[in-house]
Design a protein around this motif. Structure first.
Motif, PDB file in Angstrom:
ATOM      1  N   THR A 293      39.952  36.963  26.780  1.00 16.72           N
ATOM      2  CA  THR A 293      39.478  35.528  26.899  1.00 16.72           C
ATOM      3  C   THR A 293      39.208  35.191  28.313  1.00 16.72           C
ATOM      4  O   THR A 293      38.316  34.467  28.403  1.00 16.72           O
ATOM      5  CB  THR A 293      40.543  34.662  26.188  1.00 16.72           C
ATOM      6  OG1 THR A 293      40.928  35.062  24.832  1.00 16.72           O
ATOM      7  CG2 THR A 293      40.121  33.190  26.310  1.00 16.72           C
ATOM      8  N   ASN A 294      40.067  35.365  29.314  1.00 16.39           N
ATOM      9  CA  ASN A 294      39.951  34.633  30.641  1.00 16.39           C
ATOM     10  C   ASN A 294      39.268  35.738  31.425  1.00 16.39           C
ATOM     11  O   ASN A 294      39.133  35.558  32.736  1.00 16.39           O
ATOM     12  CB  ASN A 294      41.154  34.387  31.164  1.00 16.39           C
ATOM     13  CG  ASN A 294      41.637  33.169  30.285  1.00 16.39           C
ATOM     14  OD1 ASN A 294      41.130  31.986  30.257  1.00 16.39           O
ATOM     15  ND2 ASN A 294      42.909  33.135  29.766  1.00 16.39           N
ATOM     16  N   LEU A 295      38.708  37.166  30.953  1.00 18.76           N
ATOM     17  CA  LEU A 295      38.403  37.922  31.991  1.00 18.76           C
ATOM     18  C   LEU A 295      39.122  38.142  33.260  1.00 18.76           C
ATOM     19  O   LEU A 295      38.493  38.020  34.189  1.00 18.76           O
ATOM     20  CB  LEU A 295      36.675  37.618  32.300  1.00 18.76           C
ATOM     21  CG  LEU A 295      35.836  37.250  30.956  1.00 18.76           C
ATOM     22  CD1 LEU A 295      34.479  36.971  31.486  1.00 18.76           C
ATOM     23  CD2 LEU A 295      35.781  38.830  30.538  1.00 18.76           C
ATOM     24  N   CYS A 296      40.268  38.803  32.778  1.00 23.14           N
ATOM     25  CA  CYS A 296      41.257  38.943  34.031  1.00 23.14           C
ATOM     26  C   CYS A 296      42.239  39.956  33.583  1.00 23.14           C
ATOM     27  O   CYS A 296      42.378  40.173  32.698  1.00 23.14           O
ATOM     28  CB  CYS A 296      41.736  37.691  34.719  1.00 23.14           C
ATOM     29  SG  CYS A 296      43.050  36.788  33.407  1.00 23.14           S
ATOM     30  N   VAL A 297      42.870  40.391  34.514  1.00 24.04           N
ATOM     31  CA  VAL A 297      44.206  41.132  34.187  1.00 24.04           C
ATOM     32  C   VAL A 297      45.395  40.392  34.770  1.00 24.04           C
ATOM     33  O   VAL A 297      45.239  39.916  35.902  1.00 24.04           O
ATOM     34  CB  VAL A 297      44.238  42.597  34.862  1.00 24.04           C
ATOM     35  CG1 VAL A 297      43.064  43.453  34.203  1.00 24.04           C
ATOM     36  CG2 VAL A 297      44.046  42.633  36.345  1.00 24.04           C
ATOM     37  N   VAL A 298      46.597  40.354  33.973  1.00 17.63           N
ATOM     38  CA  VAL A 298      47.717  39.549  34.393  1.00 17.63           C
ATOM     39  C   VAL A 298      48.968  40.454  34.601  1.00 17.63           C
ATOM     40  O   VAL A 298      49.321  41.310  33.428  1.00 17.63           O
ATOM     41  CB  VAL A 298      47.873  38.385  33.479  1.00 17.63           C
ATOM     42  CG1 VAL A 298      48.952  37.608  33.785  1.00 17.63           C
ATOM     43  CG2 VAL A 298      46.613  37.621  33.157  1.00 17.63           C
ATOM     44  N   THR A 302      55.056  39.167  37.334  1.00 14.42           N
ATOM     45  CA  THR A 302      54.701  38.003  38.370  1.00 14.42           C
ATOM     46  C   THR A 302      53.710  37.074  37.992  1.00 14.42           C
ATOM     47  O   THR A 302      53.434  36.305  38.707  1.00 14.42           O
ATOM     48  CB  THR A 302      54.059  38.802  39.580  1.00 14.42           C
ATOM     49  OG1 THR A 302      52.964  39.708  39.214  1.00 14.42           O
ATOM     50  CG2 THR A 302      55.178  39.827  39.927  1.00 14.42           C
ATOM     51  N   SER A 303      53.072  37.482  36.888  1.00 17.56           N
ATOM     52  CA  SER A 303      51.773  36.624  36.432  1.00 17.56           C
ATOM     53  C   SER A 303      50.828  36.534  37.209  1.00 17.56           C
ATOM     54  O   SER A 303      49.983  35.659  37.230  1.00 17.56           O
ATOM     55  CB  SER A 303      52.389  35.119  35.985  1.00 17.56           C
ATOM     56  OG  SER A 303      53.391  35.281  35.105  1.00 17.56           O
ATOM     57  N   LYS A 304      50.552  37.539  38.456  1.00 17.95           N
ATOM     58  CA  LYS A 304      49.497  37.579  39.079  1.00 17.95           C
ATOM     59  C   LYS A 304      48.329  37.975  38.357  1.00 17.95           C
ATOM     60  O   LYS A 304      48.346  38.820  37.773  1.00 17.95           O
ATOM     61  CB  LYS A 304      49.773  38.511  40.175  1.00 17.95           C
ATOM     62  CG  LYS A 304      49.075  38.538  41.311  1.00 17.95           C
ATOM     63  CD  LYS A 304      49.477  39.656  42.673  1.00 17.95           C
ATOM     64  CE  LYS A 304      48.279  39.697  43.757  1.00 17.95           C
ATOM     65  NZ  LYS A 304      48.945  40.456  44.836  1.00 17.95           N
ATOM     66  N   ARG A 305      47.247  37.396  38.875  1.00 17.72           N
ATOM     67  CA  ARG A 305      45.824  37.555  38.257  1.00 17.72           C
ATOM     68  C   ARG A 305      44.858  38.140  39.049  1.00 17.72           C
ATOM     69  O   ARG A 305      44.663  37.751  40.191  1.00 17.72           O
ATOM     70  CB  ARG A 305      45.441  36.212  37.596  1.00 17.72           C
ATOM     71  CG  ARG A 305      46.311  35.773  36.526  1.00 17.72           C
ATOM     72  CD  ARG A 305      45.718  34.390  36.225  1.00 17.72           C
ATOM     73  NE  ARG A 305      46.237  33.866  34.917  1.00 17.72           N
ATOM     74  CZ  ARG A 305      45.768  33.521  33.747  1.00 17.72           C
ATOM     75  NH1 ARG A 305      44.450  34.007  33.512  1.00 17.72           N
ATOM     76  NH2 ARG A 305      46.534  33.087  32.888  1.00 17.72           N
ATOM     77  N   TYR A 306      44.061  38.836  38.566  1.00 24.78           N
ATOM     78  CA  TYR A 306      42.829  39.379  39.162  1.00 24.78           C
ATOM     79  C   TYR A 306      41.816  39.304  38.346  1.00 24.78           C
ATOM     80  O   TYR A 306      41.818  39.666  37.174  1.00 24.78           O
ATOM     81  CB  TYR A 306      42.901  41.259  39.572  1.00 24.78           C
ATOM     82  CG  TYR A 306      43.758  41.348  40.672  1.00 24.78           C
ATOM     83  CD1 TYR A 306      43.729  41.130  41.832  1.00 24.78           C
ATOM     84  CD2 TYR A 306      45.241  41.945  40.305  1.00 24.78           C
ATOM     85  CE1 TYR A 306      44.666  41.450  42.941  1.00 24.78           C
ATOM     86  CE2 TYR A 306      45.959  42.166  41.123  1.00 24.78           C
ATOM     87  CZ  TYR A 306      45.838  41.917  42.642  1.00 24.78           C
ATOM     88  OH  TYR A 306      46.676  42.188  43.550  1.00 24.78           O
ATOM     89  N   SER A 307      41.038  38.078  38.642  1.00 23.71           N
ATOM     90  CA  SER A 307      39.978  37.428  37.593  1.00 23.71           C
ATOM     91  C   SER A 307      38.521  38.054  38.460  1.00 23.71           C
ATOM     92  O   SER A 307      38.276  38.536  39.280  1.00 23.71           O
ATOM     93  CB  SER A 307      40.058  36.296  37.430  1.00 23.71           C
ATOM     94  OG  SER A 307      41.271  35.702  37.108  1.00 23.71           O
ATOM     95  N   LEU A 308      37.482  38.183  37.204  1.00 21.61           N
ATOM     96  CA  LEU A 308      36.104  38.151  37.211  1.00 21.61           C
ATOM     97  C   LEU A 308      35.982  37.303  38.480  1.00 21.61           C
ATOM     98  O   LEU A 308      35.820  36.082  38.385  1.00 21.61           O
ATOM     99  CB  LEU A 308      35.507  38.128  36.088  1.00 21.61           C
ATOM    100  CG  LEU A 308      33.866  38.447  36.185  1.00 21.61           C
ATOM    101  CD1 LEU A 308      33.724  40.060  36.384  1.00 21.61           C
ATOM    102  CD2 LEU A 308      33.325  37.775  34.955  1.00 21.61           C
TER     103      LEU A 308
END
Length: 337
Positions: A293-298, A302-308
């Motif tokens: 949905t948010n185009l990312c990996v979580v 840690t809830s760290k995100r890498y997003s488009l």
């Protein structure tokens, strides 16, 4: 003498260009790469192709020629009908069967996804009408010029659009804001242009007998071959990008996340536009899951995100020429194997 002629053409070209955009044409632009090759054909450098005013001069008069030819055939004894596509749009049906280059409007679902993503970068896209969409995208193109996220956002904007195709049923060309458009100017490299030349010759000689069903099949074939040609071009570019990075294993680069999938995220390098994959299994600080949905990996812990669209520092770990694949890892914490 020639200088004055060229400058006069330039003035007219820029005027036509401004009028097109004012009427709702979209300034589709994407950064194209070109390779500097050594004497053995190996890439030693990558440059980004620029669209300059000289290119625009040629482009505008080619568009004018294509449109004029389409209008010449399309407006002959034209009647209105209803298209068979999902939007049931009004189409212009000429008694002179012809080859048109048509382009439908944006795909609603893709457009809304792009609007949400562009907003994360602070860009607002108006979607109340097709004309507002066009003006917003043109404004975005100007804002992005020279920005690090330029190529990613421009490619995503292009993906929101329907694909242009060849057909005998004319609905106009949304991207160019033309009611009539065809491909006429490149018969040395495009078969649809050859079809158009033959039809013109036939009609001008007074012969109006054309097998419309057969002509439509030729249009479908031409569209299919165009798609194959585009895929071949992308493959050849990817091959040269992999070849270019083969002697740069272990080197670090700045990049932007250009795609996110369940197995990792793709990173486009800022300097040379090469794209590689950072696999999720290579991220050792957490277990990451794909958020479609948010185009990312979580990260689950840690809830760290890498997003488009995120900026990242990566290191090239592998360049497989046979598979045309580039593997990367985040530079932070990277260990050479």
């Amino acid at each position: 003498l020639y200088k004055d002629i060229v400058l006069n053409l330039h003035t007219h070209a820029q005027k036509m260009r401004r009028e097109r955009f004012k009427k709702g044409a979209i300034n589709f632009s994407s950064q194209e790469v070109r390779f500097k090759l050594d004497e053995k054909g190996r890439p030693v450098g990558i440059v980004i192709k620029e669209s300059k005013e000289a290119h625009q001069l040629i482009e505008e008069f080619m568009l004018l020629a294509n449109r004029t030819v389409a209008e010449f055939a399309g407006k002959r004894h034209t009647v209105e009908g209803v298209s068979k596509n999902k939007n049931q749009e009004r189409v212009h049906v000429s008694k002179w069967p012809f080859v048109y280059r048509i382009h439908d409007g944006p795909v609603a679902e893709r457009l809304q996804s792009f609007v949400r993503f562009a907003a994360k970068w602070g860009h607002k896209i108006k979607t109340d009408s097709d004309k507002e969409v066009a003006h917003s995208l043109n404004g975005l193109t100007k804002q992005l010029k020279g920005a690090k996220e330029q190529n990613v956002l421009e490619q995503l904007a292009i993906r929101t659009m329907s694909k242009a195709i060849y057909t005998t049923a004319n609905i106009g060309h949304y991207g160019l804001s033309f009611d009539y458009y065809t491909h006429f100017t490149s018969p040395i490299r495009r078969y649809p242009d050859v079809l158009v030349h033959r039809l013109l010759e036939q009609y001008l000689s007074g012969d109006f007998k054309v097998d419309t069903v057969a002509l439509e099949e030729q249009c479908k074939h031409s569209t299919a071959m165009e798609i194959r040609a585009a895929e071949a071009e992308r493959t050849s570019v990817k091959y040269k990008q992999v070849e270019f990075l083969q002697d740069k294993i272990g080197e670090e680069f700045d990049g932007i996340i250009s795609g996110v999938t369940e197995w990792g995220f793709y990173v486009e390098l800022v300097d040379n536009k090469c794209e590689g994959l950072v696999r999720l299994r290579s991220l050792e600080d957490d277990f990451y899951e794909f958020d479609e949905t948010n185009l990312c990996v979580v990260g689950s812990r840690t809830s760290k995100r890498y997003s488009l669209g995120d900026s990242v520092r990566v290191v090239v770990t592998k360049a497989d020429l046979y598979r045309r694949q580039i593997d990367m890892a985040l530079a932070y914490g990277h260990r050479t194997m």
